[in-house]
Enzyme design. Sequence first.
Site, PDB file in Angstrom:
ATOM      1  N   ARG A   1       0.864  -1.183   0.000  1.00 40.11           N
ATOM      2  CA  ARG A   1       0.000   0.000   0.000  1.00 40.11           C
ATOM      3  C   ARG A   1       0.897   1.229   0.000  1.00 40.11           C
ATOM      4  NH1 ARG A   1       1.845   1.640   3.924  1.00 40.11           N
ATOM      5  NH2 ARG A   1       0.851   3.654   3.570  1.00 40.11           N
TER       6      ARG A   1
ATOM      7  N   ARG B   1      -6.635  -0.529  -7.218  1.00 37.71           N
ATOM      8  CA  ARG B   1      -6.787   0.596  -6.273  1.00 37.71           C
ATOM      9  C   ARG B   1      -7.001   1.868  -7.089  1.00 37.71           C
ATOM     10  NH1 ARG B   1      -4.794   0.186  -1.071  1.00 37.71           N
ATOM     11  NH2 ARG B   1      -6.064   2.047  -0.728  1.00 37.71           N
TER      12      ARG B   1
ATOM     13  N   GLN C   1      -2.577   2.254  10.021  1.00 34.80           N
ATOM     14  CA  GLN C   1      -1.268   2.420   9.377  1.00 34.80           C
ATOM     15  C   GLN C   1      -0.300   3.215  10.242  1.00 34.80           C
ATOM     16  OE1 GLN C   1      -4.210   2.946   7.831  1.00 34.80           O
ATOM     17  NE2 GLN C   1      -4.142   2.403   5.662  1.00 34.80           N
TER      18      GLN C   1
ATOM     19  N   LYS D   1      -5.049   9.759   3.136  1.00 31.51           N
ATOM     20  CA  LYS D   1      -5.709   8.819   4.026  1.00 31.51           C
ATOM     21  C   LYS D   1      -6.880   9.469   4.754  1.00 31.51           C
ATOM     22  CE  LYS D   1      -4.632   5.491   4.009  1.00 31.51           C
ATOM     23  NZ  LYS D   1      -5.200   4.544   3.026  1.00 31.51           N
TER      24      LYS D   1
ATOM     25  N   ASP E   1      -2.026  10.601  -1.940  1.00 33.73           N
ATOM     26  CA  ASP E   1      -2.287   9.557  -2.928  1.00 33.73           C
ATOM     27  C   ASP E   1      -2.614  10.146  -4.287  1.00 33.73           C
ATOM     28  OD1 ASP E   1      -2.594   6.671  -1.483  1.00 33.73           O
ATOM     29  OD2 ASP E   1      -3.082   8.300  -0.119  1.00 33.73           O
TER      30      ASP E   1
END
Length: 358
Positions: free
Chosen positions: A54, A96, A205, A257, A246
């Site tokens: 990830r 993803r 995470q 996130k 991201d």
Amino acid sequence: MRERLMAAEKVTGIRWHHGALHLLDQRLLPSQERWLACDNVAQVAAAIRDMAVRGAAAIGIAAAYGLVLALEERLAEGGDWEMDLEEDFLSLAEARPTAANLFWALNRMRDRLQRLRPGEDVLAALEAEAVAIHESDREANLTMAQQGIELIRRHQGSEQALLTYGNAGALASGGFGTALGVIRAGFLEGMVERVYAGETRPWLQGSRLTAWELANEGIPVTLCADSALAHLMKSKGITWVVVGADCIAANGDVASKIGTYQLAVNAMHHGVRFMVVAPSTSIDLNLATGEDIPLEERDADELLDYAGTRVAPQVEVFNPVFDVTPADLIDVIVTEKGVIERPDTAKLAQLMCRKRLH
């Protein structure tokens, strides 16, 4: 400085060795350090989809290597490998959908196939391209670490306390990390006294990965409940929030996130500077604003299963993986191409202009 940063690197999550992709299974950290050996593209797509690997950059790198494995399979089958490979491009792209780096890496691999010379070894060419993607990401992270620490140095009055969220470290990239790269550099330079890490629910995470990475390198880290982060900013003298991304839209809106948006709102309220650290491959100028970024949602079980028991079985669940932080809440975006303070459409376009020399 660069040599010191490279010498301090202790964590890696992706290895390519003798035609096989090895991924550190991030679902099991920190209790187990188990490497997955991926021998085919289906295994790589599953590892991306199931979050064994990830982080936007790491996903793109894994997908690039996945295409090498796919091509090897298609060539062995002896059919029309170019047509068959399109299925593999699609399976990786769908794994993803929010990570801009994933599509950037796939497009770069496709472009390399289109530039094949007559008689060129297609498998060797594609493997070399995947390795180059991996190595360039690590180099970009080292550059961003140096640029980010200069910003912190500019505002330094004393050793500082930084807050990070999610995991934007070596595990989420080709090496060293984006947000954690800046934090590592700050610690090496004596400018970061302590790092606070939000746990980052529901996948944790922050507690499982970021705290583990920092503790492995001897960097003082304090783990905090997500619900305590506003109080933390008010009471612990936080000077910077440093996070990864991201996807970054053309106007500077940032998808990261879930929970990053509320962190930025709280940072502005408390007068804490907010830094986003991400490679330029995370920027998609085809997305005008954050409203255009596809935001992935995951299964309700991630919120409803606790210790093997189903909780609140009659309720509906909203479980987005990412949220969008508006550009006007962001003090600075750090990329390997340069630093953008108070990001907007014009500044992003200038950064990404192909006529730039650097």
